[in-house]
Design an enzyme around this catalytic site. Structure first.
Site, PDB file in Angstrom:
ATOM      1  N   LYS A  22      -3.983 -11.947   7.261  1.00 58.02           N
ATOM      2  CA  LYS A  22      -4.523 -12.032   5.898  1.00 58.02           C
ATOM      3  C   LYS A  22      -4.879 -13.474   5.588  1.00 58.02           C
ATOM      4  O   LYS A  22      -4.252 -14.395   6.130  1.00 58.02           O
ATOM      5  CB  LYS A  22      -3.474 -11.564   4.868  1.00 58.02           C
ATOM      6  CG  LYS A  22      -4.087 -11.062   3.567  1.00 58.02           C
ATOM      7  CD  LYS A  22      -4.554  -9.638   3.703  1.00 58.02           C
ATOM      8  CE  LYS A  22      -5.194  -9.086   2.479  1.00 58.02           C
ATOM      9  NZ  LYS A  22      -5.437  -7.641   2.605  1.00 58.02           N
TER      10      LYS A  22
ATOM     11  N   GLY B 204      -6.345  -0.046 -12.663  1.00 56.51           N
ATOM     12  CA  GLY B 204      -7.328  -0.923 -12.043  1.00 56.51           C
ATOM     13  C   GLY B 204      -8.629  -0.199 -11.718  1.00 56.51           C
ATOM     14  O   GLY B 204      -8.646   0.718 -10.903  1.00 56.51           O
TER      15      GLY B 204
ATOM     16  N   GLY C 163     -11.448  -1.585 -10.387  1.00 56.95           N
ATOM     17  CA  GLY C 163     -12.288  -2.484  -9.598  1.00 56.95           C
ATOM     18  C   GLY C 163     -13.086  -1.716  -8.567  1.00 56.95           C
ATOM     19  O   GLY C 163     -13.450  -0.547  -8.770  1.00 56.95           O
TER      20      GLY C 163
ATOM     21  N   VAL D 105     -12.324  -0.334  -5.732  1.00 56.77           N
ATOM     22  CA  VAL D 105     -11.740   0.916  -5.221  1.00 56.77           C
ATOM     23  C   VAL D 105     -11.414   1.874  -6.374  1.00 56.77           C
ATOM     24  O   VAL D 105     -11.763   3.066  -6.326  1.00 56.77           O
ATOM     25  CB  VAL D 105     -10.467   0.626  -4.386  1.00 56.77           C
ATOM     26  CG1 VAL D 105      -9.871   1.928  -3.863  1.00 56.77           C
ATOM     27  CG2 VAL D 105     -10.777  -0.315  -3.231  1.00 56.77           C
TER      28      VAL D 105
HETATM   29  P1  NAI Z   1     -10.817  -5.510  -7.302  1.00 53.24           P
HETATM   30  O1  NAI Z   1     -10.477  -6.939  -7.559  1.00 53.24           O
HETATM   31  O2  NAI Z   1     -12.241  -5.099  -7.198  1.00 53.24           O
HETATM   32  O3  NAI Z   1     -10.156  -4.568  -8.421  1.00 53.24           O
HETATM   33  C1  NAI Z   1      -8.895  -4.747  -8.947  1.00 53.24           C
HETATM   34  C2  NAI Z   1      -9.005  -4.435 -10.435  1.00 53.24           C
HETATM   35  O4  NAI Z   1      -7.706  -4.360 -11.007  1.00 53.24           O
HETATM   36  C3  NAI Z   1      -9.767  -5.485 -11.224  1.00 53.24           C
HETATM   37  O5  NAI Z   1     -10.775  -4.865 -11.967  1.00 53.24           O
HETATM   38  C4  NAI Z   1      -8.704  -6.118 -12.114  1.00 53.24           C
HETATM   39  O6  NAI Z   1      -9.212  -6.560 -13.358  1.00 53.24           O
HETATM   40  C5  NAI Z   1      -7.748  -4.960 -12.282  1.00 53.24           C
HETATM   41  N1  NAI Z   1      -6.384  -5.339 -12.621  1.00 53.24           N
HETATM   42  C6  NAI Z   1      -5.650  -6.397 -12.183  1.00 53.24           C
HETATM   43  N2  NAI Z   1      -4.418  -6.362 -12.704  1.00 53.24           N
HETATM   44  C7  NAI Z   1      -4.343  -5.247 -13.455  1.00 53.24           C
HETATM   45  C8  NAI Z   1      -3.317  -4.642 -14.238  1.00 53.24           C
HETATM   46  N3  NAI Z   1      -2.126  -5.200 -14.331  1.00 53.24           N
HETATM   47  N4  NAI Z   1      -3.589  -3.502 -14.898  1.00 53.24           N
HETATM   48  C9  NAI Z   1      -4.810  -2.920 -14.807  1.00 53.24           C
HETATM   49  N5  NAI Z   1      -5.826  -3.438 -14.093  1.00 53.24           N
HETATM   50  C10 NAI Z   1      -5.591  -4.582 -13.424  1.00 53.24           C
HETATM   51  O7  NAI Z   1     -10.003  -5.110  -5.988  1.00 53.24           O
HETATM   52  P2  NAI Z   1     -10.231  -3.854  -5.049  1.00 53.24           P
HETATM   53  O8  NAI Z   1     -11.048  -4.255  -3.890  1.00 53.24           O
HETATM   54  O9  NAI Z   1     -10.620  -2.677  -5.868  1.00 53.24           O
HETATM   55  O10 NAI Z   1      -8.742  -3.626  -4.502  1.00 53.24           O
HETATM   56  C11 NAI Z   1      -7.755  -2.984  -5.292  1.00 53.24           C
HETATM   57  C12 NAI Z   1      -6.460  -2.926  -4.504  1.00 53.24           C
HETATM   58  O11 NAI Z   1      -6.664  -2.194  -3.294  1.00 53.24           O
HETATM   59  C13 NAI Z   1      -5.911  -4.282  -4.081  1.00 53.24           C
HETATM   60  O12 NAI Z   1      -4.511  -4.260  -4.106  1.00 53.24           O
HETATM   61  C14 NAI Z   1      -6.398  -4.433  -2.656  1.00 53.24           C
HETATM   62  O13 NAI Z   1      -5.554  -5.293  -1.893  1.00 53.24           O
HETATM   63  C15 NAI Z   1      -6.299  -2.999  -2.168  1.00 53.24           C
HETATM   64  N6  NAI Z   1      -7.172  -2.716  -1.057  1.00 53.24           N
HETATM   65  C16 NAI Z   1      -8.529  -2.904  -1.177  1.00 53.24           C
HETATM   66  C17 NAI Z   1      -9.357  -2.646  -0.097  1.00 53.24           C
HETATM   67  C18 NAI Z   1     -10.852  -2.732  -0.215  1.00 53.24           C
HETATM   68  O14 NAI Z   1     -11.531  -2.192   0.659  1.00 53.24           O
HETATM   69  N7  NAI Z   1     -11.412  -3.362  -1.243  1.00 53.24           N
HETATM   70  C19 NAI Z   1      -8.804  -2.222   1.202  1.00 53.24           C
HETATM   71  C20 NAI Z   1      -7.380  -1.965   1.182  1.00 53.24           C
HETATM   72  C21 NAI Z   1      -6.609  -2.243   0.093  1.00 53.24           C
HETATM   73  N1  PHE Z   2      -9.107  -5.454   2.908  1.00 54.62           N
HETATM   74  C1  PHE Z   2      -8.721  -4.623   3.983  1.00 54.62           C
HETATM   75  C2  PHE Z   2      -7.259  -4.148   3.728  1.00 54.62           C
HETATM   76  O1  PHE Z   2      -6.525  -4.705   2.950  1.00 54.62           O
HETATM   77  C3  PHE Z   2      -8.831  -5.369   5.238  1.00 54.62           C
HETATM   78  C4  PHE Z   2     -10.079  -5.327   6.072  1.00 54.62           C
HETATM   79  C5  PHE Z   2     -10.160  -6.216   7.102  1.00 54.62           C
HETATM   80  C6  PHE Z   2     -11.126  -4.449   5.907  1.00 54.62           C
HETATM   81  C7  PHE Z   2     -11.217  -6.249   7.959  1.00 54.62           C
HETATM   82  C8  PHE Z   2     -12.208  -4.468   6.750  1.00 54.62           C
HETATM   83  C9  PHE Z   2     -12.250  -5.357   7.779  1.00 54.62           C
HETATM   84  O2  PHE Z   2      -6.860  -3.179   4.314  1.00 54.62           O
END
Ligand code: NAI
Ligand code: PHE
Length: 352
Positions: A82, A179, A181, A183
Site C-alpha cells: 500500500k 459513504g 464515493g 464504490v
Molecule cells: P471514495 O473516497 O471515492 O469514497 C469514500 C466516501 O466516503 C467519500 O465520499 C467520503 O466523503 C465518504 N466518507 C468518509 N467518511 C465518512 C463517514 N464517516 N461517513 C459517511 N461518509 C464518509 O473511496 P472509494 O474508492 O469509494 O473507497 C471506499 C472504501 O472502499 C475505502 O475504504 C477503500 O479503501 C475501499 N476500497 C476501494 C476500492 C476501489 O476500487 N476504489 C478497492 C477496495 C477497497
Molecule cells: N485499491 C485496491 C484495494 O484496496 C487495490 C488495487 C491495486 C486495485 C492494484 C487495482 C490494482 O483492494
C-alpha cells in the site's frame, strides 16, 4: 507511544517499508511491501489528511497486510502492499503523484498500484504517466476498477442475505450504506436497480445530495447509520468504523461492505458474532478491483463483471459455510485461511 518499525515489520513479516519525501511537490508518503514472494505486491494509493505521521504509517502497514490477505484468498499470484500520501493544503497533486509514479517504477514491478480513497482516475493517470506498474481504469485497459469493487460487495450482500433468509428478496430489504464515493454510489445504484430500499450517509453534503437525487435514495445524518434498523449495514467509507461503541449500537442483521479494515481490531469480529450479527469480512468481498488489475497486468486479460461476481460470491459462500459448520466468526475463519495460504506460499517459494 513510538512505533518500533523494525519490530512491527518482523512481527507481521513485512519485506520493505519506504518513507518518501519530495521537496518540490510537498509529497510525504509511506509505501509498504508486505509480501512479494508469490508475485507483485498489489496495493492502491490512499491520500488522506492524517492527524499524525504515526497514524499514516500504521494505516499503511495495516492496509498492506489486508491486501496480502485478500490477494491470497482470491488465489491471485501476488502479495500485498500500500502507499499512503499525507494530504495537506499545499500538496501539489500532479507533481506529487508523478513523483510517486517514478518511485513505483524504480521498484521494478515489485509493487503494482491502483485506486483507493483520494486516488481516482485523474490521479492514476498521473501515476501511470511515470510507471508501467499502475492500473489505469477504462476500456482497453484494466476496466472499471471501482465498478469491480462494487460487484464484489454486491455479491457479498447477496450471499449474506441468502445465507440468512434463503434468498435475497430485494424488494423487502433495507440496506444502509456509509459513504457514497466511487464504490458506495455504485453499490447504491445496483441495489436500487434490484428494488431494495437504500438509506445512505455521506459527509460530503454536495455529493450526498447529487447521488440521492440521481438515484432517489434516502439520506441520513452521518453518524446515525449505526442506529438504523436495517437488514444490511454496508460500510463503504473509511476503516476502523466498527469498535466497542459502534458495535453496541448496530441495529442490522449483517455487515458487508467494501471499506478496507472495517473492524478497528480483529476481536471486533468476535463481538459481532456474539451479538448475532453476520459479518462478511471486507478482505473477502473487496478484491474485485485487484482481480481486474492483476489479470490485466499479469495476463493482459480483461475480467468480465460476471466472472468477478461469480468468483467473489463463491468465496463468500465458502467462508460463511465453513464459519457456520465450525460455529466460529467468519472473520476468524477467513483470516486463518488467508494466513495459512500465505504461509504455504512462502514455504513453496523457499523450496523452489
Ligand atoms: P471514495 O473516497 O471515492 O469514497 C469514500 C466516501 O466516503 C467519500 O465520499 C467520503 O466523503 C465518504 N466518507 C468518509 N467518511 C465518512 C463517514 N464517516 N461517513 C459517511 N461518509 C464518509 O473511496 P472509494 O474508492 O469509494 O473507497 C471506499 C472504501 O472502499 C475505502 O475504504 C477503500 O479503501 C475501499 N476500497 C476501494 C476500492 C476501489 O476500487 N476504489 C478497492 C477496495 C477497497
Ligand atoms: N485499491 C485496491 C484495494 O484496496 C487495490 C488495487 C491495486 C486495485 C492494484 C487495482 C490494482 O483492494
Amino acid at each position: 507511544m513510538p512505533v518500533h518499525i523494525l519490530d512491527a515489520m518482523t512481527r507481521e513479516g513485512f519485506e520493505e517499508v519506504v518513507a518518501l519525501h519530495d521537496r518540490r511537490s510537498g509529497l510525504r508518503a509511506f509505501l509498504a511491501l508486505h509480501q512479494t514472494e508469490r508475485g507483485p505486491a498489489f496495493g492502491g494509493i490512499r491520500r488522506f489528511r492524517y492527524g499524525s505521521e504515526k497514524s499514516a504509517l500504521l494505516d499503511c502497514l495495516r492496509l498492506s497486510v489486508a491486501m496480502s490477505w485478500k490477494v491470497a484468498l482470491a488465489g491471485i499470484a501476488g502479495g500485498g502492499g500500500k502507499a499512503v500520501v499525507l494530504d495537506h493544503p499545499t500538496l501539489h497533486l500532479e507533481q506529487a503523484y508523478r513523483h510517486l509514479g517514478r518511485c513505483v517504477e524504480r521498484l521494478g514491478g515489485r509493487f503494482y498500484t491502483g485506486p483507493d480513497v483520494g486516488t481516482g482516475d485523474r490521479e492514476l493517470a498521473w501515476v501511470a504517466a511515470e510507471t508501467r506498474f499502475a492500473a489505469r481504469p477504462g476500456p482497453g485497459r484494466a476496466g472499471d476498477l471501482a465498478g469491480a469493487t462494487m460487484i464484489g460487495a454486491f455479491a457479498g450482500v447477496r450471499a449474506a442475505l441468502t445465507r440468512l433468509d434463503g434468498a435475497p428478496d430485494w424488494p423487502r430489504r433495507t440496506i444502509v450504506i456509509q459513504g457514497l464515493g466511487e464504490v458506495g454510489s455504485r453499490l447504491a445504484q445496483r441495489l436500487v436497480e434490484q428494488g431494495a430500499r437504500v438509506i445512505a450517509t455521506e459527509v460530503d453534503e454536495r455529493r450526498a445530495a447529487a447521488v440521492a437525487e440521481r438515484l432517489g435514495i434516502e439520506l441520513a445524518e452521518p453518524g446515525s447509520e449505526y442506529d438504523l434498523s436495517c437488514d444490511v449495514f454496508a460500510p463503504c467509507a473509511m476503516g476502523g468504523v466498527l469498535h466497542d461503541l459502534t458495535i453496541r449500537r448496530l441495529a442490522c442483521r449483517c455487515v458487508v461492505g467494501a471499506a478496507n479494515n472495517i473492524l478497528a481490531r480483529s476481536h471486533h469480529g468476535d463481538l459481532l458474532h456474539e451479538r448475532g450479527i453476520l459479518y462478511v469480512p471486507d478482505f473477502v468481498v473487496n478484491v474485485g478491483s485487484v482481480m481486474r488489475g492483476a489479470a490485466y497486468h499479469l495476463q493482459g486479460r480483461a475480467v468480465p463483471d460476471a466472472e468477478i461476481e461469480e468468483r467473489i460470491g463463491a468465496l463468500v459462500e465458502e467462508v460463511l459455510q465453513r464459519a457456520l459448520s465450525d460455529g466460529r466468526p467468519p472473520a476468524l475463519v477467513a483470516a486463518e485461511e488467508a494466513a495459512r495460504r500465505l504461509r504455504d506460499g512462502r514455504r513453496r517459494t523457499i523450496k523452489a
